[in-house]
Design an enzyme around this catalytic site. Structure first.
Site: not given
Length: 407
Positions: A196, A280, A335, A361
């Site tokens: 990230d 990303e 989750c 982050d």
């Protein structure tokens, strides 16, 4: 795979004059080619072919009084300048048709003596060579001193001599590498990682490691402001102004070199330690229009990702780019529940479904890795997270019995 190896060169006074002459001749031939194309376009005639331009602008031009000095430099330099003009027009027309990726390109423009970067290229036909003493022997220029920082892995196919805005000279060699040999150099690993990218912290890895942002431009701002202020006070066209301009250019070059070295070291470490890397794809162009523009450019995300990309291809690693609209900062990595958008000042948050406390982050890095695992696997091992029990707050789980029958 073709790579470039760049080394600093130190020409003496006579060689600097010869290089300046070569830069000027290459620039004139390029401008003559652009002018010939533009004249043909305005007259409604078809564009002249490369062979016709070579005969008219080089061979015949050398016989005239106005262009006789073209014979003082290597003919290969002039031919490569024509090829550069041809490539510029090909890229322009491909951009118009939409067959070329990336931003739209404009038509080739005339080169100026005041351009910040000047270059000439020598191919194998120029018969340049590296002497036994380690000097770069160039035709009609001489044996130039080279600062070898590492060995060339193979015989180069061409060399480009570059003069940057700070007045430094570089020799850039093109090398054809062996993918099998490069892959064998890297240690075998089955590790995968998600990255990230940020501003306060340059990168947060899915392992929890945080890599601080060096902020090279921010640290050099005081020195740059002083140098720029001195430049603005010098009279235009004076020698003192040129000295001040070089001072500003060298300060910027120092920042650029430090940032590039940081990117190289970090990207090489990540490539050597991991078989699969997920990152990303960020909209750098859009972020550069915001109030964070200076910090975004200082971080250099695009250059770093490009290094990861070509090094992964070279060493047989897997690089995965996930979409920029993936809600990596909104989704719980434990989750999988999407908790909604959060302002940038929220660095930690607790999932409302499972109660897990997340570092913003680190959670995003874990989600980047998981999202990349939905598409590909690294070394045959799935990067996708294992199954987790559904929460009672999820749709369809209300009122179900918890006994053996339900299982």
């Amino acid at each position: 795979m073709q790579l470039r190896y760049s080394f600093r060169v130190y020409p003496d006074a006579g060689q600097r004059i010869a290089l300046a002459r070569a830069f000027g001749c290459a620039r004139v031939v390029f401008n003559d080619a652009v002018r010939a194309r533009e004249d043909a376009r305005k007259a409604g005639r078809p564009f002249p072919k490369a062979g016709e331009l070579s005969t008219r602008l080089i061979t015949e031009a050398k016989r005239t009084v106005e262009r006789s000095w073209l014979g003082e430099v290597s003919a290969v330099v002039l031919q490569q300048s024509l090829r550069n003009a041809e490539a510029a027009y090909r890229n322009f027309f491909a951009s118009l048709k939409g067959t070329r990726k990336g931003p739209k390109l404009g038509a080739p423009r005339f080169k100026s003596l005041k351009d910040a970067r000047q270059s000439i290229r020598f191919t194998a036909n120029a018969r340049w060579n590296i002497t036994d003493s380690g000097r770069l022997n160039l035709p009609k220029i001489g044996a130039v001193k080279v600062k070898w920082s590492r060995m060339l892995p193979a015989t180069p196919t061409s060399v480009t001599v570059v003069k940057d805005s700070a007045g430094r000279f570089f020799a850039s060699f093109v090398i054809d590498t062996d993918p099998a040999a490069d892959a064998a150099r890297m240690p075998a690993t089955d590790q995968s990682i998600g990255i990230d990218l940020g501003l306060t912290t340059f990168a947060v890895l899915s392992t929890g490691e945080k890599i601080d942002s060096p902020r090279f431009l921010r640290r050099a701002e005081k020195k740059l402001k002083r140098a720029q202020r001195e430049l603005s006070r010098k009279e235009k066209g004076s020698k003192n102004r040129e000295k001040a301009r070089l001072k500003v250019a060298r300060a910027h070059a120092k920042v650029t070199d430090a940032r590039k070295e940081f990117h190289h070291q970090l990207s090489t470490r990540l490539i050597s330690e991991n078989q699969g890397i997920a990152v990303e794809s960020l909209s750098v162009t859009g972020l550069a229009r915001t109030r964070l523009a200076k910090s975004v450019h200082d971080a250099g995300w695009t250059a770093f990702v490009n290094m990861l990309e070509y090094k992964a291809e070279r060493y047989g690693r897997t690089l995965i780019k996930i979409g920029r609209f993936e809600p990596t900062s909104q989704t719980c990595s434990t989750c999988g529940v999407k908790d909604g958008p959060k302002p940038l000042n929220i660095r930690q948050w607790t999932c409302t479904a499972c109660g897990t406390l997340h570092d913003r982050d680190h959670n995003a890095a874990l989600n980047v890795k998981q999202a990349a695992g939905l598409a590909v696997t690294a070394c045959g091992a799935s990067v996708r997270p294992g199954a987790i029990p559904a929460q009672r707050e999820e749709t369809g789980s209300h009122g179900l019995p918890t006994g053996d029958h339900a299982a």
